[in-house]
Scaffold this active site. Structure first.
Site, PDB file in Angstrom:
ATOM      1  N   THR A   1       0.823  -1.208   0.000  1.00 35.94           N
ATOM      2  CA  THR A   1       0.000   0.000   0.000  1.00 35.94           C
ATOM      3  C   THR A   1       0.857   1.258   0.000  1.00 35.94           C
ATOM      4  O   THR A   1       2.017   1.235   0.443  1.00 35.94           O
ATOM      5  CB  THR A   1      -0.904   0.005   1.254  1.00 35.94           C
ATOM      6  N   ASP A   2       0.258   2.368  -0.446  1.00 34.61           N
ATOM      7  CA  ASP A   2       0.969   3.645  -0.365  1.00 34.61           C
ATOM      8  C   ASP A   2       0.997   4.208   1.050  1.00 34.61           C
ATOM      9  O   ASP A   2       1.745   5.150   1.335  1.00 34.61           O
ATOM     10  CB  ASP A   2       0.348   4.671  -1.319  1.00 34.61           C
TER      11      ASP A   2
ATOM     12  N   TYR B   1      -1.848  -0.210  11.026  1.00 37.56           N
ATOM     13  CA  TYR B   1      -1.954  -0.920   9.748  1.00 37.56           C
ATOM     14  C   TYR B   1      -0.768  -0.585   8.852  1.00 37.56           C
ATOM     15  O   TYR B   1      -0.089  -1.484   8.334  1.00 37.56           O
ATOM     16  CB  TYR B   1      -3.264  -0.546   9.043  1.00 37.56           C
TER      17      TYR B   1
ATOM     18  N   LYS C   1       2.285  -3.087   7.423  1.00 33.71           N
ATOM     19  CA  LYS C   1       2.579  -3.296   6.002  1.00 33.71           C
ATOM     20  C   LYS C   1       3.999  -2.849   5.672  1.00 33.71           C
ATOM     21  O   LYS C   1       4.682  -3.480   4.852  1.00 33.71           O
ATOM     22  CB  LYS C   1       1.568  -2.538   5.138  1.00 33.71           C
TER      23      LYS C   1
END
Length: 353
Positions: A132-133, A158, A162
């Site tokens: 994810t960015d 989160y 990641k």
């Protein structure tokens, strides 16, 4: 055969469906089938026998070893993740377990399997990690978009989990030689998305006549990417990406949350007008902002265009139209998810977790 972990979730299921529309190669899906994993997302292909679904955890080393030995995939695509920021704020432990520990176990199993392959198969094998960015943190209004060399600065549990998984993937390439690929994508939307996320949540609440809750002032900016465009990007990365490389995948479509909801309301006004003739915009309600809410995300996908010839096909307007049309045409899917009935179907066919 390819192995897709988390293949019954939103992005994973869309990837599997697109893959099977364009390839004859079968897919082995490993999914824990937690609240957001839905085997019904793959049902036509399960019935055809083109997908085999195994209910299991990427943290289960023995299961991974067995599946890899039995099915001998030529690639592993890791979509398995806990991905909802709000849930990570209130319960971060499961994000650490799945996104960090789970990725570690999967890398360990993949490396052992890959190391034992014949030379030709070993050279062709790939491990594609879907990220994810949000690992890059938050941008200012005039900051340049994120790219592959942007320093990591995760701001939520989160995002931190990641980021850790991305670092593990990178380390396994540089230390052990595992031929990995990583994609960091912007906000996805489209069919089969669990209704805790912004777009499906707003569609569902709008049709139910409920308030449409927008955090804070609604001016948080996100780069929106239609899920099928993301899946096409991942196919390009798998097929033509260079091992060890990271690819930033974005829609070149920055919208404030309020603009996104406004576009959605206008689309619903056109497709399913309210009985009273009033716009769905009247249901927008501003609520207290969530803790640590990042202000802006944006992606520079220039590397994807230059090296892999990919660019998104959908604009935000066309993607929202396709998304709204799908949700309006599939009320049974929405109802089953909202009621939890899909969980009963999963337990019946795959056993209770």
């Amino acid at each position: 055969m390819i192995l897709v972990t988390g293949g019954a979730g939103f992005i994973g299921a869309n990837f599997v469906r697109l893959w099977l529309e364009q390839r004859d190669e079968p897919v082995l899906v490993l999914d824990k089938l937690t609240y957001s994993g839905n085997a019904a997302n793959l049902q036509p292909y399960l019935e055809e026998g083109r997908v085999e679904l195994v209910r299991g955890d990427i943290g289960d080393a023995a299961l991974l070893e067995r599946l890899l030995a039995e099915h001998r995939p030529r690639a592993i695509l890791n979509f398995a993740a806990e991905s909802h920021v709000d849930r990570s704020i209130h319960g971060p432990a499961v994000f650490v377990e799945t996104n960090i520990d789970g990725t570690f176990r999967l890398l360990q199993a993949a490396t052992a399997y890959w190391s034992g392959l014949p030379a030709g198969d070993r050279a062709a094998f790939r491990f594609l990690h879907v990220s994810t960015d949000e690992v890059f943190g938050s941008l200012g209004e005039r900051d340049a978009p994120f790219c592959e060399t942007t320093p990591y600065a995760p701001n939520s549990p989160y995002a931190a989990s990641k980021a850790a998984s991305d670092h593990l993937v990178r380390a396994w390439h540089h230390t052990y030689g595992l031929p990995v690929l990583t994609g960091n994508c912007s906000n996805n939307y489209g069919p089969y998305q669990f209704p805790e996320k912004l777009i499906p949540l707003m569609i569902d609440r709008a049709l139910d006549g409920q308030p449409l809750p927008v955090y804070g002032d609604g001016r948080q900016i996100r780069d929106w990417l239609y899920v099928e465009d993301h899946c096409r990007a991942l196919m390009a990365v798998l097929e033509r990406g260079r091992p060890g490389e990271v690819y930033a995948i974005g829609g070149a479509c920055e919208k404030t949350n309020l603009e996104a909801v406004d576009t959605l309301c206008a689309t619903l006004d056109a497709c399913r007008p309210r009985a009273d003739g009033v716009s769905y915009r009247q249901q927008i309600a501003f609520v207290a902002d969530r803790p640590g809410h990042d202000r802006r995300y944006a992606i520079d996908a220039g590397k994807m265009r230059r090296e892999l010839g990919w660019e998104p096909r959908e604009t935000f307007a066309s993607g929202i139209e396709r998304t709204v049309a799908w949700y309006l045409a599939n009320p049974e899917w929405v109802a089953a998810v909202k009621s939890g009935a899909y969980r009963d179907w999963i337990d019946m066919h795959y056993g209770a977790a």
